[in-house]
Design a protein around this motif. Sequence first.
Motif, PDB file in Angstrom:
ATOM      1  N   SER A   1     -33.428  -0.108  42.605  1.00  0.00           N
ATOM      2  CA  SER A   1     -34.858   0.041  41.451  1.00  0.00           C
ATOM      3  C   SER A   1     -34.906   1.765  40.312  1.00  0.00           C
ATOM      4  CB  SER A   1     -36.674   0.519  41.660  1.00  0.00           C
ATOM      5  OG  SER A   1     -36.825   1.164  42.469  1.00  0.00           O
TER       6      SER A   1
ATOM      7  N   SER B   1     -36.275   5.233  38.868  1.00  0.00           N
ATOM      8  CA  SER B   1     -37.611   5.966  38.890  1.00  0.00           C
ATOM      9  C   SER B   1     -38.389   6.236  37.335  1.00  0.00           C
ATOM     10  CB  SER B   1     -37.135   7.532  39.510  1.00  0.00           C
ATOM     11  OG  SER B   1     -36.495   8.193  38.982  1.00  0.00           O
ATOM     12  N   PRO B   2     -39.142   6.297  37.431  1.00  0.00           N
ATOM     13  CA  PRO B   2     -40.028   6.201  35.965  1.00  0.00           C
ATOM     14  C   PRO B   2     -39.118   7.981  35.446  1.00  0.00           C
ATOM     15  CG  PRO B   2     -41.403   5.766  37.739  1.00  0.00           C
ATOM     16  CD  PRO B   2     -40.464   6.213  38.032  1.00  0.00           C
ATOM     17  N   ASN B   3     -38.810   8.608  35.572  1.00  0.00           N
ATOM     18  CA  ASN B   3     -38.769  10.064  35.492  1.00  0.00           C
ATOM     19  C   ASN B   3     -37.148   9.351  34.922  1.00  0.00           C
ATOM     20  OD1 ASN B   3     -40.136  12.161  35.967  1.00  0.00           O
ATOM     21  ND2 ASN B   3     -39.657  11.920  37.737  1.00  0.00           N
ATOM     22  N   SER B   4     -36.600   8.900  35.689  1.00  0.00           N
ATOM     23  CA  SER B   4     -35.152   8.245  34.474  1.00  0.00           C
ATOM     24  C   SER B   4     -34.924   7.741  33.705  1.00  0.00           C
ATOM     25  CB  SER B   4     -33.815   7.766  36.452  1.00  0.00           C
ATOM     26  OG  SER B   4     -34.061   7.925  37.079  1.00  0.00           O
ATOM     27  N   LYS B   5     -36.013   6.828  33.837  1.00  0.00           N
ATOM     28  CA  LYS B   5     -36.090   6.213  32.395  1.00  0.00           C
ATOM     29  C   LYS B   5     -36.698   6.714  31.343  1.00  0.00           C
ATOM     30  CE  LYS B   5     -37.592   1.594  34.369  1.00  0.00           C
ATOM     31  NZ  LYS B   5     -38.578   0.804  35.313  1.00  0.00           N
TER      32      LYS B   5
ATOM     33  N   GLU C   1     -48.339  14.892  43.699  1.00  0.00           N
ATOM     34  CA  GLU C   1     -47.184  15.465  43.949  1.00  0.00           C
ATOM     35  C   GLU C   1     -47.520  16.521  44.792  1.00  0.00           C
ATOM     36  OE1 GLU C   1     -43.838  13.395  43.583  1.00  0.00           O
ATOM     37  OE2 GLU C   1     -44.856  11.428  42.729  1.00  0.00           O
TER      38      GLU C   1
END
Length: 420
Positions: A2, A4-8, A296
Amino acid sequence: MSVSPNSKILVGLGVGTVAGLGMAGWTDDTVTVDWIVTYLAEPAGQIFLRLLLMVVIPLVFSTLILGVSSIGNLERLGRLSFKTMLLFLGMTLTSSVLGLIVGNVVRPGAGISVELRETLLATFSTQAESVVKAAGSDFGISTFINLVPRNPLAAAVDGDLIAFIVFTLVFALALTRLSETQAKPVLNVLDGIARTTMVMIGFAMKLAPIGVAGFAFAVTVRLGLDILVPLGLYCGAVLVGLVLYQFGVLAGLVKILGKLSPVEFYQKIRLPMLTAFATSSSSATLPTTVQAAEKELGIPRKVSGFVLPLGATLHMNGTAFFIPITLLFLAQAFGVPVSLGTQVMIAALTVLTAVSAAGIPMGAIPLIVVILESIGVPGESIALIFGVEAILGMARTSTNVTGDLVVALAISQDELIVEV
Ligand code: ASP
């Protein structure tokens, strides 16, 4: 595996930037470029921005009240407010002085030729005119009166976040006067609203990579390199300065006041930093800022619920750094001398401007026009920076949001405020 949202989001940013720069270099067909920007890139970005912005009013209302009521007593609230304002003002003043120093040392406007100045003025004159008109009134007593809304719903509708926050704070204070049984049902509803807004943010973030790609494309395809190069010294001073401020001064504060490793801090706040960069709006970023603070960084709600909504509107470090450099740049480009006394005034007006600017794209620009005119530089000169404003707005908003999180982290270290 999967992703991560950050990478997307990073991929979205990269794809949009490369596509925008590639298209700008590859074709002169402005009709097609305009079509893609108007019907694909801008709508994708705007829908993402609006999905975040529409959460802001219920989020601010619920988290601020829950934050204030969980603080418990007025003495602790006083301490929290005092510390928050002290950090906000101290950090804003520091940024504005740093901006002045950079503007004086680099002198970014000194090399601007009269031809370039006239070309830029002519190219962006229409946009400049509308900003100068919007700049309207000066700071004055009405600025303070308008902090108190006549009607909180009207303030919410008009996007007057500061006035809406004032109403919410008064509401929260009043709620602390009720008995526990009387206040409980209200707090339960607000807790439900706060949780629901968090889920809504999750929905919006699903669209983030596409929205971010849209914004990045729209900015880069229009970012003429022919404008960027002659304004390189100015852009470089702002961008390099912001990076040094962000990862130097702010990182130092994270270590000293927040007692956290800066590397860990930046890893944990990647999402709001990226969102701020993509949307150029502290207000639109607020939902992700609150989420990163609580989930976080583990900052208690009584701190994040209070500091972050206020920070998104009142605390803009990046903007405070950018304003003096821009004022000096334009004064230098127009050959207007700026005395030491005027520079002191600029530092003070910058703090005031950074506090009153709206947390939206170009929020500070109309206010900068007011200062320009008061130091004898024509308001229309703002046209000189329009070709590069998009990129500078992204960078300073990211710094603004980081600054808010630094303050929230620092305050969460105060045991007298945080203890249950
Ligand atoms: N875009 C900035 C923000 O939302 C405000 C500004 O500097 O124009 O924080």
